[in-house]
Design an enzyme around this catalytic site. Structure first.
Site, PDB file in Angstrom:
ATOM      1  N   HIS A 134      42.304  41.780  40.081  1.00  9.58           N
ATOM      2  CA  HIS A 134      40.970  41.276  40.432  1.00  9.58           C
ATOM      3  C   HIS A 134      41.148  40.189  41.487  1.00  9.58           C
ATOM      4  O   HIS A 134      42.175  39.522  41.555  1.00  9.58           O
ATOM      5  CB  HIS A 134      40.322  40.703  39.165  1.00  9.58           C
ATOM      6  CG  HIS A 134      38.892  40.301  39.302  1.00  9.58           C
ATOM      7  ND1 HIS A 134      38.497  39.122  39.901  1.00  9.58           N
ATOM      8  CD2 HIS A 134      37.747  40.909  38.896  1.00  9.58           C
ATOM      9  CE1 HIS A 134      37.181  39.025  39.843  1.00  9.58           C
ATOM     10  NE2 HIS A 134      36.700  40.103  39.248  1.00  9.58           N
ATOM     11  N   ASP A 156      46.125  37.512  33.297  1.00  9.90           N
ATOM     12  CA  ASP A 156      44.670  37.538  33.313  1.00  9.90           C
ATOM     13  C   ASP A 156      44.202  38.423  32.157  1.00  9.90           C
ATOM     14  O   ASP A 156      44.294  39.648  32.225  1.00  9.90           O
ATOM     15  CB  ASP A 156      44.172  38.082  34.653  1.00  9.90           C
ATOM     16  CG  ASP A 156      42.657  38.215  34.728  1.00  9.90           C
ATOM     17  OD1 ASP A 156      41.979  37.960  33.713  1.00  9.90           O
ATOM     18  OD2 ASP A 156      42.146  38.592  35.802  1.00  9.90           O
ATOM     19  N   GLN A 162      39.861  41.252  30.595  1.00  4.17           N
ATOM     20  CA  GLN A 162      39.463  42.550  30.056  1.00  4.17           C
ATOM     21  C   GLN A 162      40.177  42.882  28.746  1.00  4.17           C
ATOM     22  O   GLN A 162      39.797  43.832  28.060  1.00  4.17           O
ATOM     23  CB  GLN A 162      39.745  43.650  31.080  1.00  4.17           C
ATOM     24  CG  GLN A 162      39.006  43.501  32.392  1.00  4.17           C
ATOM     25  CD  GLN A 162      37.506  43.695  32.250  1.00  4.17           C
ATOM     26  OE1 GLN A 162      37.015  44.288  31.294  1.00  4.17           O
ATOM     27  NE2 GLN A 162      36.761  43.177  33.217  1.00  4.17           N
ATOM     28  N   LYS A 171      32.707  38.179  28.642  1.00 12.71           N
ATOM     29  CA  LYS A 171      33.131  39.548  28.349  1.00 12.71           C
ATOM     30  C   LYS A 171      33.486  39.705  26.876  1.00 12.71           C
ATOM     31  O   LYS A 171      33.661  40.822  26.383  1.00 12.71           O
ATOM     32  CB  LYS A 171      34.328  39.933  29.224  1.00 12.71           C
ATOM     33  CG  LYS A 171      34.045  39.869  30.727  1.00 12.71           C
ATOM     34  CD  LYS A 171      35.245  40.307  31.525  1.00 12.71           C
ATOM     35  CE  LYS A 171      35.132  39.908  32.992  1.00 12.71           C
ATOM     36  NZ  LYS A 171      34.016  40.541  33.698  1.00 12.71           N
ATOM     37  N   CYS A 191      35.416  43.726  42.766  1.00 14.20           N
ATOM     38  CA  CYS A 191      36.273  42.571  43.076  1.00 14.20           C
ATOM     39  C   CYS A 191      37.740  42.982  43.087  1.00 14.20           C
ATOM     40  O   CYS A 191      38.615  42.278  42.568  1.00 14.20           O
ATOM     41  CB  CYS A 191      36.041  41.429  42.085  1.00 14.20           C
ATOM     42  SG  CYS A 191      34.402  40.705  42.184  1.00 14.20           S
TER      43      CYS A 191
END
Length: 406
Positions: A123, A200, A203, A226, A364
């Site tokens: 991302h 990261d 998700q 999220k 993104c």
């Protein structure tokens, strides 16, 4: 666990609404997840009953607000299995968390010729901050390649961990491909070379159990919206010894120990990195979201989503002219696709008129779009509250769009 049980749907008020006269089919969960009633109520209750600033007053409301805010930190400590609450920093989201590492950790250490290694599937939030600090120091950002099927070529990632690499950053789960990366293996390779690894987890956190100690990384970031929580909330976890040597990124109130015109001394982590009035109600809501996820159980959520993903995958294969991006063996319920002769934005717009919410665009992830040679894709991303019936309605809607644009 059978997805037809509709577990949790009744907990999400927005799922009962209609869009353009059609029942809402919300397949944009990788963008932001919907909020259960208890999260909405927790935020509402905070403003109705508790609203006050944190750590700045000894009156009852101030103490209640501080207690509720810090209770959410303790919940997040347990949620990611952090060794200590001093390592869990509240941020506005993943983007701020990565920028904090970029400016507080990387910037003071980078020299001309140094490298920051990421992957092709990142991302922008795990690319642009590194580029900004690299431009200021003469360093550069490099990317490890992926296969056409959307899997990281692990041996190539490891081969690029040369002595010039001062930090590596990798997504736990790709927001475009759904690929679940082998973080433990990558972290082990980085650790053997003395290279800090940032993961990261934006998700991953809504779908997978997170144990930062078992993963072996050095920084882990996630975003609350999220994870069924409010927007404007996020977390940076970092090893305590790293935080101790990092100067603060933001300056202001609450992150200090003493201030004079001769100089300032800073508070210990995590407060050293939490300047100003935070999103108190948002973090109270995020604490409620953690409670909600824990009550259902990530094992249950994962089982439902795997079943839905298999059903969705089979359904999409039946659509003529559909190209699916991302075929990793270890994959979350994220499906990026195109249909021959149909632009992604047109597809998403017409699906919306059928009540189906999907994302269209570059997500993104410009470098990933460039890798596949496309300007954009449509993306359907599932959560445990979705159903087979919604997938069926989605496939019917795609057929209508194809007929309309034929």
């Amino acid at each position: 666990m059978n997805s037809d049980s509709n577990l949790g749907r009744k907990d999400f008020p927005i799922l009962a609404r209609q869009v353009h006269g059609k029942p809402l089919v919300y397949f944009d969960n990788a963008n932001t997840a919907q909020k259960p009633a208890e999260v909405i109520e927790a935020v509402d209750r905070f403003y109705r009953e508790t609203n006050a600033n944190v750590a700045r007053a000894v009156h009852a409301l101030g103490e209640e607000a501080t207690s509720a805010y810090e209770a959410s930190r303790d919940k997040l400590v347990r949620f990611i299995n952090a060794p200590t609450r001093d390592e869990v920093i509240f941020t506005s989201g993943t983007t701020q968390a990565i920028n904090t590492v970029a400016y507080s950790y990387a910037l003071p250490r980078l020299q001309p010729g140094d490298e920051i290694l990421v992957t092709t599937m990142e991302h922008h939030a795990n690319i642009v901050p590194w580029q900004l600090v690299a431009a200021r120091t003469g360093a550069k950002v490099t990317a490890a390649p992926i296969t056409q099927g959307g899997e990281l070529i692990v041996e190539e990632f490891i081969a690029r961990l040369n002595p010039r690499v001062k930090l590596a950053g990798v997504t736990h789960v790709s927001n475009v491909l759904g690929t679940i990366n082998p973080i433990r293996e990558l972290a082990k390779a980085c650790r053997a070379r003395g290279i800090p690894l940032l993961v990261d987890g934006s998700q991953a956190a809504p779908h997978l159990p997170i144990d930062v100690q078992a993963l072996g990384c050095d920084f882990y970031v996630l975003t609350g919206h999220k994870l069924y929580g409010p927007t404007g909330t996020g977390v940076l976890w970092a090893r305590k010894e790293l935080l101790a040597d990092m100067p603060p990124f933001f300056g202001g109130g609450e992150m200090i120990r003493t201030v004079s015109f001769d100089g300032t001394t800073f508070a210990d982590p995590p407060h050293k990195f939490e300047a100003g009035t935070p999103n108190i109600a948002g973090f109270v809501g995020l604490g409620a979201a953690i409670d909600y996820v824990n009550r259902i159980g990530l094992a249950t959520i994962g089982a439902i989503e795997r079943e839905l993903a298999a059903y969705m995958s089979d359904a999409l294969k039946s659509v003529p002219g559909l190209r699916l991006f991302g075929a990793a063996k270890d994959k979350a319920a994220v499906f990026s696709f195109l249909i021959d002769g149909v632009h992604a934005h047109d597809l998403a717009t017409l699906l919306d008129h059928e009540g189906v919410a999907v994302r269209s665009g570059h997500h993104c992830a410009h470098p990933l779009m460039q890798f596949y040679g496309v300007p954009a894709t449509a993306r359907a991303s599932l959560a445990f509250y979705n159903t087979r019936e919604e997938i069926d309605a989605f496939i019917v809607a795609i057929a209508k769009v194809r007929k309309l644009l034929a």
